[in-house]
Design a protein around this motif. Sequence first.
Motif, PDB file in Angstrom:
ATOM      1  N   ARG A  34      78.157  65.506  65.913  1.00 56.52           N
ATOM      2  CA  ARG A  34      78.155  65.721  67.369  1.00 56.52           C
ATOM      3  C   ARG A  34      77.088  66.767  67.660  1.00 56.52           C
ATOM      4  N   ASN A  35      76.910  67.131  68.912  1.00 60.88           N
ATOM      5  CA  ASN A  35      75.939  68.165  69.261  1.00 60.88           C
ATOM      6  C   ASN A  35      76.172  69.393  68.379  1.00 60.88           C
ATOM      7  N   PRO A  36      75.147  69.837  67.627  1.00 61.81           N
ATOM      8  CA  PRO A  36      75.357  70.953  66.702  1.00 61.81           C
ATOM      9  C   PRO A  36      75.732  72.263  67.381  1.00 61.81           C
ATOM     10  N   ARG A  37      75.432  72.384  68.676  1.00 62.74           N
ATOM     11  CA  ARG A  37      75.770  73.608  69.410  1.00 62.74           C
ATOM     12  C   ARG A  37      76.902  73.378  70.407  1.00 62.74           C
ATOM     13  N   GLY A  38      77.524  72.204  70.334  1.00 65.20           N
ATOM     14  CA  GLY A  38      78.577  71.897  71.294  1.00 65.20           C
ATOM     15  C   GLY A  38      79.771  71.259  70.623  1.00 65.20           C
ATOM     16  N   GLY A  39      80.556  70.533  71.398  1.00 57.06           N
ATOM     17  CA  GLY A  39      81.789  70.001  70.853  1.00 57.06           C
ATOM     18  C   GLY A  39      82.015  68.517  71.034  1.00 57.06           C
ATOM     19  N   ARG A  40      81.297  67.894  71.952  1.00 60.92           N
ATOM     20  CA  ARG A  40      81.573  66.495  72.251  1.00 60.92           C
ATOM     21  C   ARG A  40      80.888  65.548  71.270  1.00 60.92           C
ATOM     22  N   ALA A  41      81.580  64.469  70.974  1.00 59.00           N
ATOM     23  CA  ALA A  41      81.008  63.431  70.112  1.00 59.00           C
ATOM     24  C   ALA A  41      81.007  62.110  70.865  1.00 59.00           C
ATOM     25  N   LYS A  42      79.979  61.304  70.629  1.00 55.51           N
ATOM     26  CA  LYS A  42      79.934  59.993  71.260  1.00 55.51           C
ATOM     27  C   LYS A  42      81.038  59.106  70.694  1.00 55.51           C
ATOM     28  N   PRO A  43      81.561  58.192  71.503  1.00 61.25           N
ATOM     29  CA  PRO A  43      82.563  57.257  70.983  1.00 61.25           C
ATOM     30  C   PRO A  43      81.973  56.430  69.835  1.00 61.25           C
ATOM     31  N   ILE A  44      82.803  56.073  68.873  1.00 62.71           N
ATOM     32  CA  ILE A  44      82.374  55.228  67.762  1.00 62.71           C
ATOM     33  C   ILE A  44      82.078  53.821  68.276  1.00 62.71           C
ATOM     34  N   ASN A  45      80.919  53.295  67.894  1.00 67.62           N
ATOM     35  CA  ASN A  45      80.533  51.924  68.232  1.00 67.62           C
ATOM     36  C   ASN A  45      80.784  51.063  66.993  1.00 67.62           C
ATOM     37  N   GLU A  46      81.874  50.327  67.006  1.00 69.98           N
ATOM     38  CA  GLU A  46      82.268  49.577  65.819  1.00 69.98           C
ATOM     39  C   GLU A  46      81.274  48.480  65.459  1.00 69.98           C
ATOM     40  N   LYS A  47      80.606  47.898  66.438  1.00 65.80           N
ATOM     41  CA  LYS A  47      79.579  46.894  66.149  1.00 65.80           C
ATOM     42  C   LYS A  47      78.398  47.527  65.417  1.00 65.80           C
ATOM     43  N   ASP A  48      78.018  48.718  65.862  1.00 65.40           N
ATOM     44  CA  ASP A  48      76.926  49.454  65.213  1.00 65.40           C
ATOM     45  C   ASP A  48      77.315  49.823  63.781  1.00 65.40           C
ATOM     46  N   ILE A  49      78.553  50.272  63.590  1.00 65.17           N
ATOM     47  CA  ILE A  49      79.032  50.616  62.251  1.00 65.17           C
ATOM     48  C   ILE A  49      78.969  49.400  61.335  1.00 65.17           C
ATOM     49  N   LYS A  50      79.399  48.252  61.813  1.00 63.64           N
ATOM     50  CA  LYS A  50      79.379  47.025  61.005  1.00 63.64           C
ATOM     51  C   LYS A  50      77.954  46.678  60.580  1.00 63.64           C
ATOM     52  N   LYS A  51      77.018  46.772  61.524  1.00 60.96           N
ATOM     53  CA  LYS A  51      75.615  46.485  61.206  1.00 60.96           C
ATOM     54  C   LYS A  51      75.062  47.486  60.202  1.00 60.96           C
ATOM     55  N   PHE A  52      75.435  48.769  60.377  1.00 61.34           N
ATOM     56  CA  PHE A  52      74.958  49.785  59.440  1.00 61.34           C
ATOM     57  C   PHE A  52      75.483  49.536  58.037  1.00 61.34           C
ATOM     58  N   LEU A  53      76.761  49.224  57.901  1.00 58.19           N
ATOM     59  CA  LEU A  53      77.342  48.989  56.581  1.00 58.19           C
ATOM     60  C   LEU A  53      76.666  47.813  55.887  1.00 58.19           C
ATOM     61  N   GLU A  54      76.310  46.796  56.651  1.00 61.90           N
ATOM     62  CA  GLU A  54      75.579  45.653  56.080  1.00 61.90           C
ATOM     63  C   GLU A  54      74.182  46.080  55.639  1.00 61.90           C
ATOM     64  N   LEU A  55      73.501  46.866  56.484  1.00 66.00           N
ATOM     65  CA  LEU A  55      72.163  47.376  56.166  1.00 66.00           C
ATOM     66  C   LEU A  55      72.204  48.258  54.916  1.00 66.00           C
ATOM     67  N   ALA A  56      73.211  49.123  54.853  1.00 62.85           N
ATOM     68  CA  ALA A  56      73.342  50.040  53.722  1.00 62.85           C
ATOM     69  C   ALA A  56      73.552  49.272  52.417  1.00 62.85           C
ATOM     70  N   GLU A  57      74.417  48.301  52.438  1.00 64.60           N
ATOM     71  CA  GLU A  57      74.694  47.525  51.223  1.00 64.60           C
ATOM     72  C   GLU A  57      73.461  46.757  50.779  1.00 64.60           C
ATOM     73  N   LEU A  58      72.731  46.220  51.715  1.00 63.13           N
ATOM     74  CA  LEU A  58      71.549  45.425  51.405  1.00 63.13           C
ATOM     75  C   LEU A  58      70.410  46.271  50.851  1.00 63.13           C
ATOM     76  N   ASN A  59      70.329  47.539  51.282  1.00 67.60           N
ATOM     77  CA  ASN A  59      69.180  48.386  50.944  1.00 67.60           C
ATOM     78  C   ASN A  59      69.507  49.566  50.032  1.00 67.60           C
ATOM     79  N   GLY A  60      70.701  49.589  49.476  1.00 67.53           N
ATOM     80  CA  GLY A  60      71.029  50.627  48.501  1.00 67.53           C
ATOM     81  C   GLY A  60      71.241  52.013  49.080  1.00 67.53           C
ATOM     82  N   ILE A  61      71.706  52.091  50.327  1.00 73.42           N
ATOM     83  CA  ILE A  61      72.110  53.383  50.877  1.00 73.42           C
ATOM     84  C   ILE A  61      73.564  53.576  50.465  1.00 73.42           C
ATOM     85  N   ASN A  62      73.766  54.308  49.385  1.00 80.41           N
ATOM     86  CA  ASN A  62      75.091  54.387  48.773  1.00 80.41           C
ATOM     87  C   ASN A  62      75.927  55.568  49.237  1.00 80.41           C
TER      88      ASN A  62
END
Length: 276
Positions: A34-62
Amino acid sequence: MFTIGCHLSASKGYTAMGKQALEIGANTFQFFTRNPRGGRAKPINEKDIKKFLELAELNGINIILAHAPYTLNACSADEKVREFAINTMEDDLKRMEYTPGNYYNFHPGSHVGQGVEIGIKYITEMLNKLLKPEQTTTVLLETMAGKGSEVGRSFEELKEILDKVELKDKMGVCLDTCHVYDAGYDIVNNLDGVLKEFDQMIGLDKLKAIHLNDSKNPFESHKDRHEKIGEGSLGMEAIERIINHSKLKTLPFFLETPNEIDGYEKEIQLLKGIYK
């Protein structure tokens, strides 16, 4: 495998960070929850997370490393600040489970005149309240430079925290090269000795990640001002020894040097060139 990355902005989401890391030659990255000098965090985007996990697995981001905001101070003298720390970390650890099996790093905090023992008591109380047997995230204490009333300036202080945490398998340490050098651990001239001391005090099995930074200030300065790789008091030879040390080279390294993204790309290529 050389696991190297830098600090990226989380503003556009996980997939954007993953793509940017790959574009600059990295295979991991660190980000603020979240903001390093604040407290709020953006809501989790589950579609974005799914795409990232696929990208990570495909490209060796372990592995990726989340960093708690600087405003999180679990051992403040102010009860409201401690409550903020508990609520923030509780939320962060829930969010981390969307990307399971990763690391969450935080600064132990500043006791603000209460004394180290009181500070450690508050920190461990928070961790014992929040850590869950079912969580997949490993929480990392960061080694600190020792400015002001920081807790975590010595391996002894980190050990005392770890010893008091009940779910020990959920905890680890992130060693910051600038911080430990500024704190008085001579990783330039006595890297083996420092690692031996760490192993005897904490155990190298607890060392999970490295913040790879040069330092603007001299040894034992307690200043905590990061410098670009090879341009500070650690120097290029020491950095090369660190990333190639048999007890460190398989760990993930995260750059927090004073750079824009093109500067990080140059440093990543430089470090890849000297990694053996």
